[in-house]
Write a protein that holds these residues in place. Sequence first.
Motif, PDB file in Angstrom:
ATOM      1  N   UNK A  82       0.824  -1.220   0.000  1.00 52.09           N
ATOM      2  CA  UNK A  82       0.000   0.000   0.000  1.00 52.09           C
ATOM      3  C   UNK A  82       0.854   1.264   0.000  1.00 52.09           C
ATOM      4  N   UNK A  83       1.911   1.286   0.791  1.00 52.73           N
ATOM      5  CA  UNK A  83       2.789   2.460   0.816  1.00 52.73           C
ATOM      6  C   UNK A  83       3.450   2.635  -0.550  1.00 52.73           C
ATOM      7  N   UNK A  84       3.907   1.528  -1.146  1.00 52.23           N
ATOM      8  CA  UNK A  84       4.525   1.609  -2.474  1.00 52.23           C
ATOM      9  C   UNK A  84       3.527   2.142  -3.493  1.00 52.23           C
ATOM     10  N   UNK A  85       2.306   1.651  -3.420  1.00 46.37           N
ATOM     11  CA  UNK A  85       1.274   2.112  -4.339  1.00 46.37           C
ATOM     12  C   UNK A  85       1.046   3.614  -4.189  1.00 46.37           C
ATOM     13  N   UNK A  86       0.866   4.077  -2.966  1.00 43.97           N
ATOM     14  CA  UNK A  86       0.586   5.503  -2.765  1.00 43.97           C
ATOM     15  C   UNK A  86       1.755   6.380  -3.164  1.00 43.97           C
ATOM     16  N   UNK A  87       2.975   5.952  -2.889  1.00 42.89           N
ATOM     17  CA  UNK A  87       4.146   6.735  -3.282  1.00 42.89           C
ATOM     18  C   UNK A  87       4.222   6.821  -4.808  1.00 42.89           C
ATOM     19  N   UNK A  88       4.054   5.683  -5.487  1.00 48.12           N
ATOM     20  CA  UNK A  88       4.099   5.678  -6.951  1.00 48.12           C
ATOM     21  C   UNK A  88       2.926   6.458  -7.548  1.00 48.12           C
ATOM     22  N   UNK A  89       1.737   6.285  -6.968  1.00 55.03           N
ATOM     23  CA  UNK A  89       0.539   6.939  -7.492  1.00 55.03           C
ATOM     24  C   UNK A  89       0.640   8.455  -7.324  1.00 55.03           C
ATOM     25  N   UNK A  90       0.901   8.903  -6.119  1.00 52.99           N
ATOM     26  CA  UNK A  90       0.990  10.349  -5.861  1.00 52.99           C
ATOM     27  C   UNK A  90       2.201  10.938  -6.565  1.00 52.99           C
ATOM     28  N   UNK A  91       3.317  10.212  -6.560  1.00 54.55           N
ATOM     29  CA  UNK A  91       4.521  10.696  -7.242  1.00 54.55           C
ATOM     30  C   UNK A  91       4.297  10.895  -8.725  1.00 54.55           C
ATOM     31  N   UNK A  92       3.626   9.936  -9.352  1.00 58.97           N
ATOM     32  CA  UNK A  92       3.340  10.064 -10.783  1.00 58.97           C
ATOM     33  C   UNK A  92       2.419  11.248 -11.051  1.00 58.97           C
ATOM     34  N   UNK A  93       1.416  11.430 -10.233  1.00 60.68           N
ATOM     35  CA  UNK A  93       0.506  12.566 -10.410  1.00 60.68           C
ATOM     36  C   UNK A  93       1.265  13.878 -10.270  1.00 60.68           C
ATOM     37  N   UNK A  94       2.067  13.985  -9.227  1.00 58.26           N
ATOM     38  CA  UNK A  94       2.792  15.243  -8.995  1.00 58.26           C
ATOM     39  C   UNK A  94       3.817  15.524 -10.092  1.00 58.26           C
ATOM     40  N   UNK A  95       4.448  14.474 -10.610  1.00 52.76           N
ATOM     41  CA  UNK A  95       5.465  14.669 -11.643  1.00 52.76           C
ATOM     42  C   UNK A  95       4.877  14.948 -13.027  1.00 52.76           C
ATOM     43  N   UNK A  96       3.614  14.593 -13.244  1.00 52.79           N
ATOM     44  CA  UNK A  96       3.046  14.737 -14.591  1.00 52.79           C
ATOM     45  C   UNK A  96       1.947  15.792 -14.671  1.00 52.79           C
ATOM     46  N   UNK A  97       1.701  16.512 -13.590  1.00 55.88           N
ATOM     47  CA  UNK A  97       0.685  17.562 -13.648  1.00 55.88           C
ATOM     48  C   UNK A  97       0.999  18.560 -14.746  1.00 55.88           C
ATOM     49  N   UNK A  98       0.065  19.080 -15.485  1.00 54.58           N
ATOM     50  CA  UNK A  98      -1.381  18.874 -15.391  1.00 54.58           C
ATOM     51  C   UNK A  98      -1.901  17.746 -16.289  1.00 54.58           C
ATOM     52  N   UNK A  99      -1.026  17.125 -17.076  1.00 54.48           N
ATOM     53  CA  UNK A  99      -1.497  16.062 -17.988  1.00 54.48           C
ATOM     54  C   UNK A  99      -1.251  14.699 -17.354  1.00 54.48           C
ATOM     55  N   UNK A 100      -2.154  14.299 -16.522  1.00 51.80           N
ATOM     56  CA  UNK A 100      -1.987  13.058 -15.760  1.00 51.80           C
ATOM     57  C   UNK A 100      -2.247  11.855 -16.671  1.00 51.80           C
ATOM     58  N   UNK A 101      -1.290  10.916 -16.772  1.00 50.78           N
ATOM     59  CA  UNK A 101      -1.469   9.721 -17.610  1.00 50.78           C
ATOM     60  C   UNK A 101      -2.254   8.650 -16.856  1.00 50.78           C
ATOM     61  N   UNK A 102      -3.562   8.666 -17.028  1.00 47.11           N
ATOM     62  CA  UNK A 102      -4.420   7.765 -16.255  1.00 47.11           C
ATOM     63  C   UNK A 102      -4.168   6.306 -16.593  1.00 47.11           C
ATOM     64  N   UNK A 103      -3.834   6.017 -17.845  1.00 48.70           N
ATOM     65  CA  UNK A 103      -3.553   4.619 -18.208  1.00 48.70           C
ATOM     66  C   UNK A 103      -2.289   4.138 -17.490  1.00 48.70           C
ATOM     67  N   UNK A 104      -1.276   5.011 -17.409  1.00 51.88           N
ATOM     68  CA  UNK A 104      -0.056   4.650 -16.683  1.00 51.88           C
ATOM     69  C   UNK A 104      -0.360   4.445 -15.203  1.00 51.88           C
ATOM     70  N   UNK A 105      -1.209   5.280 -14.651  1.00 46.81           N
ATOM     71  CA  UNK A 105      -1.579   5.135 -13.239  1.00 46.81           C
ATOM     72  C   UNK A 105      -2.327   3.826 -12.993  1.00 46.81           C
ATOM     73  N   UNK A 106      -3.143   3.427 -13.952  1.00 43.68           N
ATOM     74  CA  UNK A 106      -3.833   2.143 -13.816  1.00 43.68           C
ATOM     75  C   UNK A 106      -2.805   1.006 -13.814  1.00 43.68           C
ATOM     76  N   UNK A 107      -1.811   1.115 -14.715  1.00 43.25           N
ATOM     77  CA  UNK A 107      -0.747   0.106 -14.748  1.00 43.25           C
ATOM     78  C   UNK A 107       0.041   0.075 -13.454  1.00 43.25           C
TER      79      UNK A 107
END
Length: 123
Positions: free
Chosen positions: A63-88
């Motif tokens: 769960x911690x790994x998921x949240x770090x990767x999920x939030x990290x990806x969102x913060x690094x890709x704002x404003x064009x969030x890659x939802x397909x990558x986040x699903x992966x």
Amino acid sequence: MANLSLITAVARGLRKRCPRCGGKGIFRSWGQLKDACPTCGYTFVREEGYWVGAVIVNTAVAMVSFFVLFIGTILLTLPDIPWALLLGIALGSMGLIPVVFYPTSKTLWMSLHVHFNPGADTL
Ligand SMILES: [Zn+2]
């Protein structure tokens, strides 16, 4: 026996070593512990329910790994969030990490048990 420091306990757990002596070769096969440590004889056979702690450790790491990767990806890709990558990332982290981390979760749990319960492991 001297109390095991938290750093040493976590290091032994993460390296899949015996929690008491730090010895290697404690797994019979992937994810299956031997009955006892080949170096010091510390028993790995535990009462029913003991390994629930390892499941909790495994779930927490996933769960911690998921949240770090999920939030990290969102913060690094704002404003064009890659939802397909986040699903992966979600499927990968919640599907693969618990399987890959399973043996380590057992040794980490045993190491934390030895650290927080010195003397209780003399069954
Ligand atoms: Zn040992």
